[in-house]
Design an enzyme around this catalytic site. Structure first.
Site, short mmCIF file in Angstrom:
data_model
loop_
_atom_site.label_atom_id
_atom_site.label_comp_id
_atom_site.label_asym_id
_atom_site.label_seq_id
_atom_site.Cartn_x
_atom_site.Cartn_y
_atom_site.Cartn_z
N CYS A 123 0.81 -1.23 0.00
CA CYS A 123 0.00 0.00 0.00
C CYS A 123 0.84 1.27 0.00
CB CYS A 123 -0.98 -0.02 1.16
SG CYS A 123 -2.22 -1.32 0.95
N HIS A 137 -9.03 4.38 -1.57
CA HIS A 137 -7.66 3.86 -1.54
C HIS A 137 -7.36 3.03 -2.78
CE1 HIS A 137 -3.91 2.31 -0.29
NE2 HIS A 137 -4.31 1.32 0.49
#
Lengths: 466, 398
Positions: free
Chosen positions: B90, B346
């Site tokens: 991430c 995200h």
């Protein structure tokens, strides 16, 4: 003389209640309650539990394994080999699957005795396990049950129950049968198969044994016979004519249900854990004829009492909350399809770690790591490991109930637990009451079916309340 | 010993696409939009770009979108320049910026481009990360783990250790949705109440729907150059300097929860990445020296842990930090003024680049209703794994 050196049994945690069945189908004894395998259990995983209960976490020093079931997960490919790996039996092992008849349980026990007596095995493990296939709403739904029993056969000082005599006979007989692919167990004329099958054949099996040994009915403290349900059991007992005290007050079939090939061994395991030294026990298996064994408890028989057996299993139970969940347990519900990745070469090369739970203890810093890395994640030392088997028990460090992954329960509880003696294990929880899961909860490892990724069974360990 | 990058690299252009469920736009559309916004902002053309880095974590579209440098070269016609794709869980988007910055600092290139992009909604949300966890990865280890589930276990332990509750998590969700309501590029632009957060369906205990960031499409890009060229070559009076940047891998991806040394109360990766960045930037008291922070709030619990790992408050003090309004716009250290991952969404590869681009916009005073007045120095943070890897940037106005 050869005989039984240890016993164990495992009856699954979940119960299918007669009230649950009746609410959907309109019939069924509302007081009935039969143990059923969870969605992540099958004959192999039940067998692993029973064998671990018999031999303990460190594994048996067995050199032969006879695994009996009519409901093996694999019709082709060794089921016993999975059992052997999970129960951590040695690699130099004779392993055989016995199947096709409800007599397979006693067949396995006789084969094990022969192997020990012949000297081809020093200690032979016998496991019988069943997940009985009953059609939803069908006549067997509340009479079949799932379960497993394990016995280890050996010789000499450690024998807790000597096998004094055995008798087998075979007569082709169509009572109940199942054709591969058709799922359901079928049955012939009920009156005919009771009178000429269960009663007549079992009587002949027992008579044959008594005739061989010269024992009288009064010599025998406990008589254990196979029957598909309680009324047939009573009919067999009446025909056999032993003193009433020789029969269990409530036979296992009336308390649990018909566990198929596992039934005689479950009954034997239970009887041995209650037996006193010197008692004679007669156990008979049924199926196109029968097998009978006469055992005598030695002064070691009390050693068998500590193992987890039928009594231990019955102390832990939870009803399946509704019929829809039962269908989902058996893969008949609206389950979201998942296709997990798997690979035979990964499963093979990691088998020692994943099936036998071999972690590494870094010889430099002492950290116990699972899964083990080549280079220690604690101190960076390369390839200086000593093998350590993870302990079975531990305490929950943290957890979550996750509603995203598809599961017949509607959620998956993931927990990470610190195991006794070191090492941390992160896995799904099984058989857990959601509200009871807490940080610090005592748990133990249990062998379960994770998924059918790549088409075959992917087994691994989960954590369950200890 | 970390060498110092402080002051060597400037960010002279930033571009962020609208974040959301962008069914009308392709992966390449997102890349083009973000990159050309950054070009325009920087006052450069593709001809000025000497090398580029693309951050995409999980290429899910057809063909080879995002699988290598050519994905970016093709979308922007950067032929025949050196273009690489990077992935680091991430932190992927931030990793693209970090690679670009290191290339400039090394002296190999003067002007470079970093793009982060992820097209997640060509498949249903259930087909993206959940399936990656349930279906892919190792056949046995951690099977049943999901992205939110792997952070929920930290919330459970944090609650156990410090007596915090879902109510504390809800403070983060309410704050970040408020910030998102002020950001025209955010995926979610509605304020929510604490009652809504607490009554939302459970996802993975104790995280409910509003404790989780959504599944989103988006891209962001920044143009970087040698610091001395910002004004000399591109005529910039106002630009942003990288004062420090750090990256740390402190755990494995699947093995985090098997690690007996992991306390589930915070992330060593964040603490180490911050230590590296703070040391380069000369930050010794982040709570006082930073004017705002954009941190990885994939789940509300993550933001609370970040406060502590980044040194904004002490261990166990994060609930009080958010409750006291310190991290709200107007507070002493506003956190996630964009709305964070909670409101922006995200898109994994895009997030880190968006964080750098958003912080750049804040430092250049271009954030309108969610502007932190007079912001001079700010922090950007991403985290993956959970806790396997973290990236921290300290950025300052020139």
């Amino acid at each position: 003389m050869a005989g039984i050196v240890s016993v164990g049994a495992y009856v699954p945690f979940y119960r299918l209640g007669g009230d649950t069945v009746r609410a959907v189908w309109g019939s069924g004894d509302p007081k009935a309650s039969r143990p059923v395998a969870a969605f992540d259990e099958d004959a192999i995983t039940l067998g692993v539990e029973a064998l671990l209960n018999a031999v303990g976490w460190e594994g048996a020093r067995a050199d032969a394994l006879f695994f009996a079931s009519t409901s093996f997960p694999y019709a082709e490919k060794s089921n016993a080999a999975v059992l052997a790996a999970a129960a951590d039996l040695p690699g130099t092992l004779y392993a055989a699957d016995l199947t096709g008849s409800l007599r397979a349980g006693t067949s396995a026990l006789l084969a094990a005795l022969d192997a020990v007596k012949a000297g081809s095995a020093r200690r032979a493990a016998v496991v019988a396990a069943e997940v009985r296939p009953a059609r939803p709403g069908g006549p067997d739904e509340l009479s079949f049950c799932d379960g497993a029993a394990a016995l280890v056969v050996g010789q000499g000082e450690e024998v807790a129950a000597e096998v004094e005599a055995v008798h087998s006979w075979t007569e082709d007989f169509i009572d109940r049968w199942r054709i591969p692919g058709e799922g359901e167990v079928l049955a012939g004329d009920a009156k005919f198969i009771q009178d000429y099958g269960y009663v007549r054949q079992t009587a002949a099996t027992v008579e044959g044994l008594l005739k061989k040994t010269g024992a009288t009915r009064e010599d025998i403290a406990r008589v254990l016979v196979y029957a598909p349900e309680g009324r047939t059991h009573a009919a067999i007992c009446q025909k056999l004519g032993f003193p009433p005290a020789a029969y269990p007050e409530r036979p296992l079939v009336s308390r649990l249900g018909d566990a198929g090939a596992a039934s005689p061994l479950l009954a034997l395991a239970e009887a041995l854990q209650a037996a006193e030294p010197g008692e004679h026990i007669l156990v008979a298996g049924h199926g196109s004829g029968g097998d009978a064994l006469l055992l005598r408890a030695t002064d070691k028989v009390h050693n068998l009492r500590a193992a987890r057996g039928v009594a231990w299993s019955l102390g832990r139970a939870r009803a399946i909350s509704h019929y829809g969940k039962w269908l989902r347990f058996r893969g008949m519900g609206p389950e979201e399809e998942i296709r997990p990745f798997s690979s035979p070469s990964i499963l093979w090369k990691e088998s020692r770690a994943n099936m036998r739970l071999r972690a590494g203890r870094c010889q430099q810093c002492g950290e116990i790591q699972f899964p083990r890395q080549r280079v220690c994640n604690g101190c960076g030392t390369k390839d200086r490991w000593e093998e350590r088997k993870l302990a079975r028990r531990g305490k929950v460090y943290t957890f979550t109930h996750d509603y995203l992954p598809p599961s017949p329960e509607g959620y998956v509880t993931m927990a990470t637990a610190d195991l006794e003696g070191g090492g941390r294990f992160y896995a799904q929880m099984a058989d857990a009451d959601k509200a009871a899961v807490k940080v610090g909860m005592e748990v133990e490892l249990t062998f379960r079916l994770l998924h059918r990724g790549d088409g075959y069974y992917n087994y691994f360990w989960k954590l369950r309340p200890a | 010993m970390t060498k110092n990058i402080s002051g060597k690299v400037a960010i002279i252009g930033a571009g962020i696409t609208k974040f959301g469920e962008l069914f009308e736009q392709s992966y390449n559309d997102l890349v083009v939009e973000a990159a050309f916004d950054a070009y325009q902002d920087a006052g450069v053309t593709g001809d000025d770009i000497e090398a580029a880095w693309l951050g995409t974590f999980l290429p899910l579209g057809w063909g080879f979108d995002g699988t290598g440098g050519p994905s970016l070269a093709e979308a922007l016609n950067l032929y025949p320049k050196p273009v690489s794709r990077v992935a680091n869980y991430c932190t992927t988007g931030m990793e693209a910026v970090r690679m670009a910055a290191m290339a400039v600092a090394s002296g190999l290139y003067d002007v470079v481009l970093a793009v982060g992009a992820e097209k997640m909604r060509e498949v249903p949300p259930r087909g993206s990360l959940v399936a990656q966890h349930v279906e892919k990865l190792h056949p046995l280890y951690a099977k049943g783990r999901t992205a939110p589930g792997s952070f929920a276990v930290l919330a459970t332990r944090y609650f156990h250790e410090y007596g915090a509750s879902k109510d504390d998590l809800a403070e983060v969700a309410v704050k970040n949705h408020y910030h998102g309501s002020l950001n025209p590029k955010a995926h979610f632009r509605k304020e929510i109440t604490k009652e809504q957060v607490l009554k939302a369906p459970m996802v993975t205990e104790p995280l409910g729907l509003f404790d989780c960031c959504p599944t989103t499409d988006g891209a962001a890009a920044v143009v970087l150059c040698r610091a001395d060229l910002a004004e000399k070559r591109f005529g910039k009076k106002d630009y942003v300097l990288i004062e420090g940047m750090g990256l740390s891998c402190a755990n494995g991806y699947l093995t985090t929860a098997f690690n007996p040394r992991f306390d589930f109360l915070g992330f060593e990766a964040t603490r180490e990445a911050a230590r590296q960045a703070y040391e380069q930037a000369g930050v010794t008291n982040p709570r006082e020296q930073l004017d705002l922070a954009e941190v990885h709030d994939c789940f509300t619990i993550t933001e609370l842990l970040n406060y502590e790992d980044l040194g904004f408050c002490g261990r166990g003090e994060a609930p009080a930090f958010v409750r006291g309004g310190s991290s709200r716009l107007g507070g002493e250290l506003p956190v996630n003024t964009s709305g964070g991952l909670k409101s922006c969404g995200h898109p994994i590869g895009a997030t880190g680049a968006r964080v750098v681009a958003h912080v750049t916009n804040q430092l250049l005073g271009r954030c309108g209703k969610h502007q932190v007045k007079g912001a001079k120095r700010a922090l950007g943070h991403t985290l993956g794994g959970p806790g396997a890897v973290s990236s921290v940037f300290v950025l300052a106005k020139n």
